[in-house]
Scaffold this active site. Structure first.
Site, mmCIF file in Angstrom:
data_model
loop_
_atom_site.group_PDB
_atom_site.id
_atom_site.type_symbol
_atom_site.label_atom_id
_atom_site.label_comp_id
_atom_site.label_asym_id
_atom_site.label_seq_id
_atom_site.Cartn_x
_atom_site.Cartn_y
_atom_site.Cartn_z
ATOM 1 N N MET A 1 0.828 -1.216 0.000
ATOM 2 C CA MET A 1 0.000 0.000 0.000
ATOM 3 C C MET A 1 0.859 1.262 0.000
ATOM 4 O O MET A 1 0.622 2.185 -0.748
ATOM 5 C CB MET A 1 -0.893 -0.023 1.245
ATOM 6 C CG MET A 1 -2.095 0.892 1.187
ATOM 7 S SD MET A 1 -3.299 0.484 -0.079
ATOM 8 C CE MET A 1 -3.722 -1.198 0.308
ATOM 9 N N GLU A 72 -2.447 -2.336 -9.872
ATOM 10 C CA GLU A 72 -3.471 -2.918 -8.994
ATOM 11 C C GLU A 72 -3.946 -4.266 -9.528
ATOM 12 O O GLU A 72 -5.143 -4.571 -9.529
ATOM 13 C CB GLU A 72 -4.653 -1.956 -8.818
ATOM 14 C CG GLU A 72 -4.278 -0.587 -8.263
ATOM 15 C CD GLU A 72 -3.813 -0.622 -6.804
ATOM 16 O OE1 GLU A 72 -3.902 -1.684 -6.153
ATOM 17 O OE2 GLU A 72 -3.343 0.427 -6.324
ATOM 18 N N CYS A 160 5.191 -4.721 9.826
ATOM 19 C CA CYS A 160 6.137 -5.819 9.625
ATOM 20 C C CYS A 160 5.540 -7.114 10.189
ATOM 21 O O CYS A 160 4.473 -7.096 10.809
ATOM 22 C CB CYS A 160 7.479 -5.508 10.285
ATOM 23 S SG CYS A 160 7.423 -5.636 12.084
HETATM 24 ZN ZN ZN Z 1 7.057 -3.575 13.057
#
Ligand code: ZN
Length: 168
Positions: A1, A72, A160
């Site tokens: 994103m 996309e 993450c």
């Molecule tokens: Zn992180």
């Protein structure tokens, strides 16, 4: 994103244009977050594109161009895989940008198959908003559980692996 996928796509397509190659860019018509005819990335770097309602439309519109860009691509149905193979077999360079995982951390639409048939795959990563690490997940901050919910900065966060909540 927020990983710079579209910026990377635009960078490669600009280089193809500088090389005097004929470039055509397509995106799913369902992606109407911004202006209809432009690929607009998050840093306002724009390039003209053609919205299409189905993947096979691309075959009709590709004409005799040398380089096809798709943005996309996760929103196309699985027929986009055959379309990309057909275009590549015609000798065209096909450059596909898309989100590899949805907000649940699951492979997104046709992206796994597209990565499998590609000669080259580049993963670009965002920065985790929690710890500053390398982020490959899109964490949805809204409660809506629909897979397709188009991205705005207040709906998704780059996270993450360590900061992405486990999905049950
Ligand atoms: Zn992180």
């Amino acid at each position: 994103m927020f990983s710079g996928k579209t910026e990377e796509l635009i960078r490669r397509l600009r280089r193809a244009k500088i090389a005097q190659l004929q470039v055509e860019i397509f995106k799913p018509a369902s992606d109407t977050r911004y202006h209809d005819e432009d690929i607009v990335s998050h840093n306002q770097n724009t390039i003209r594109s053609t919205p299409v309602h189905s993947a096979v439309e691309i075959l009709l519109l590709a004409g005799d161009c040398d380089v096809i860009g798709l943005d996309e691509a996760q929103f196309f149905d699985h027929s986009i895989v055959d379309v990309c193979n057909t275009l590549a077999n015609q000798g065209k360079r096909v450059i596909v940008a898309g989100l590899d995982m949805d907000f649940k951390g699951l492979p997104f639409g046709p992206m796994p198959d597209l990565m499998a048939i590609a000669e080259y795959v580049t993963k670009v990563h965002a920065v985790c908003v929690s710890c500053g690490g390398v982020a490959q997940y899109s964490f949805r901050t809204a409660a809506n559980q629909d897979t397709v919910m188009l991205g705005e900065s207040d709906t998704y966060e780059a996270r993450c692996r360590a900061c992405f909540p486990l999905q049950s």
